[in-house]
Design a protein around this motif. Structure first.
Motif, PDB file in Angstrom:
ATOM      1  N   ASP A   8      -1.175   1.291  -9.118  1.00  0.00           N
ATOM      2  CA  ASP A   8      -0.368   0.619  -8.100  1.00  0.00           C
ATOM      3  C   ASP A   8      -0.022  -0.806  -8.525  1.00  0.00           C
ATOM      4  N   THR A  23       0.824  -1.211   0.000  1.00  0.00           N
ATOM      5  CA  THR A  23       0.000   0.000   0.000  1.00  0.00           C
ATOM      6  C   THR A  23       0.856   1.257   0.000  1.00  0.00           C
ATOM      7  N   GLY A  24       1.979   1.220   0.712  1.00  0.00           N
ATOM      8  CA  GLY A  24       2.863   2.382   0.762  1.00  0.00           C
ATOM      9  C   GLY A  24       3.903   2.412  -0.329  1.00  0.00           C
ATOM     10  N   GLY A  77      -6.620   4.127   4.882  1.00  0.00           N
ATOM     11  CA  GLY A  77      -5.386   4.521   4.212  1.00  0.00           C
ATOM     12  C   GLY A  77      -5.188   3.903   2.840  1.00  0.00           C
TER      13      GLY A  77
END
Length: 388
Positions: free
Chosen positions: A352, A313-314, A343
């Motif tokens: 992504d 995710t980051g 988030g």
């Protein structure tokens, strides 16, 4: 690009539309919890409830007779997952055309730590972490391996994803958590996660350390941190705080313990599973990291398991060490939070995923089909349709 969505049994059971809705996202697989830690979860579409409170870590199916007479054994779920909740949900998901794999949480169990405090990680100050079973203790290891086998190899499952198969430390999603007042940094987290239970103390002695002197050194190293000096990240910061001799010996002990447990658990699951059963670990490529995504040695774990599920995710950078050391056929699943309120970036899922593929991803995981809003799920469906 195969995609799978994480899901809890309580997202499906009692909702006749849930399985079809999940299949309609465009995923081919559901990764369904069979053993899970305590949680409070939203169920925004369920016709009977909106909040599920799982008060303790539990297996979400009836445990069998293998546990009779054992001191450490899995706890049955309460009314949040009665009976064979896993089996009921698995049947519904399979009926909607989805492959079902188990999702098994292992070294994360607050109730066990409360009832059997000797099983917990103990820090250099003597504080116990009841949520974190110490994986160096023989009885705890035996419990975790047997739980991995029983919870992973459920009827009809095509594979499993093992979470928390390694060291758990200070960091914890705890109710009303108030531990962020001092910036520990990565190095401080490591020092506060070192265990000093009898098994670990014996392990440090095997590495040539006096465990009492080590504990004193850890407390001394943390003094500037408590005064507000947040250490830099990376292993170099640990060595700077604790010294290379102490830090190197602790890492040698802990890495060996984690590697042996991971190899033992995977081998036990494989021995009990049917042919073709896939075994993945939720993993972080930095071996001294603690938590749900257990720290592993990438080359070792990909020689043992069929692949890994990696938090992305980051960013997708954590995939690269696995891709660099992988063997042919290894699964590198990029795990994305798609719950905007937690988030996630469901609106950017396509971008992504493309970046993750560039870092070596072969599959996608979506966290979490039951927790996400209708809008989040709509964005996921659109992204997966574009990805084909």
């Amino acid at each position: 690009m195969k995609a799978s969505a994480f899901v809890y049994p309580w997202d499906v059971n009692g909702d006749p539309e849930a399985a079809g809705r999940i299949a309609g996202l465009g995923v081919r697989q559901a990764t369904l919890a069979s053993a899970y830690h305590s949680t409070r979860a939203l169920t925004p579409r369920h016709p009977r409830h909106r909040i599920v409170t799982a008060s303790h870590a539990a297996v979400l199916y009836p445990a069998d007779e293998r546990w009779e007479g054992r001191r450490l054994r899995p706890y049955a779920a309460g009314d949040w997952a009665p009976g064979d909740a896993y089996g009921e949900a698995a049947d519904a998901l399979a009926g909607a055309g989805l492959d079902v794999h188990t999702w098994v949480v292992l070294a994360h169990n607050s109730r066990m730590g409360e009832e059997f405090p000797d099983t917990s990680v103990v820090n250099a100050y003597g504080d116990r972490y009841p949520w974190a079973p110490c994986i160096a203790q023989p009885d705890t290891r035996a419990y975790l391996v047997e739980l991995a086998v029983e919870a992973a190899v459920r009827p009809g499952a095509g594979g499993t994803e093992l979470e928390s198969l390694g060291w758990y430390g200070l960091a914890h999603l705890h109710a009303h958590d108030k531990t962020a007042g001092v910036g520990l940094g990565e190095a401080g987290q490591y020092l506060m996660s070192l265990c000093f239970c009898p098994s670990c103390s014996e392990g440090y002695a095997q590495q040539g350390l006096d465990p009492d002197e080590l504990a004193i050194a850890v407390r001394r190293a943390l003094e500037p941190v408590w005064r507000g000096d947040t250490p830099a990240g990376g292993w170099e910061a640990v060595e700077k705080l604790l010294g290379s001799e102490f830090s190197g010996a602790t890492r040698a002990w802990r890495d060996a313990v984690a590697r042996s447990l991971q190899a033992e658990a995977v081998a036990a699951v494989r021995a009990a599973a049917p042919e073709g059963f896939r075994i993945l670990l939720h993993a972080d490529p930095v071996s001294y990291h603690c938590g749900a995504n257990a720290g592993v040695d990438p080359e070792h774990i990909l020689s043992v398991a069929d692949g890994v599920v990696v938090p992305c995710t980051g960013g997708s950078g954590l995939l690269t060490p696995f891709a660099d050391r992988g063997v042919g056929g290894s699964v590198l699943a990029a795990n994305f939070t798609v719950v905007g309120g937690m988030g996630g970036r469901p609106e950017a899922l396509g971008e992504d995923v493309a970046r993750a593929v560039g870092h070596g991803a072969t599959e996608v995981r979506l966290y979490h089909a039951g927790l996400a809003s209708d809008e989040d799920l709509s964005l996921v469906t659109q992204a997966l349709a574009r990805l084909g």
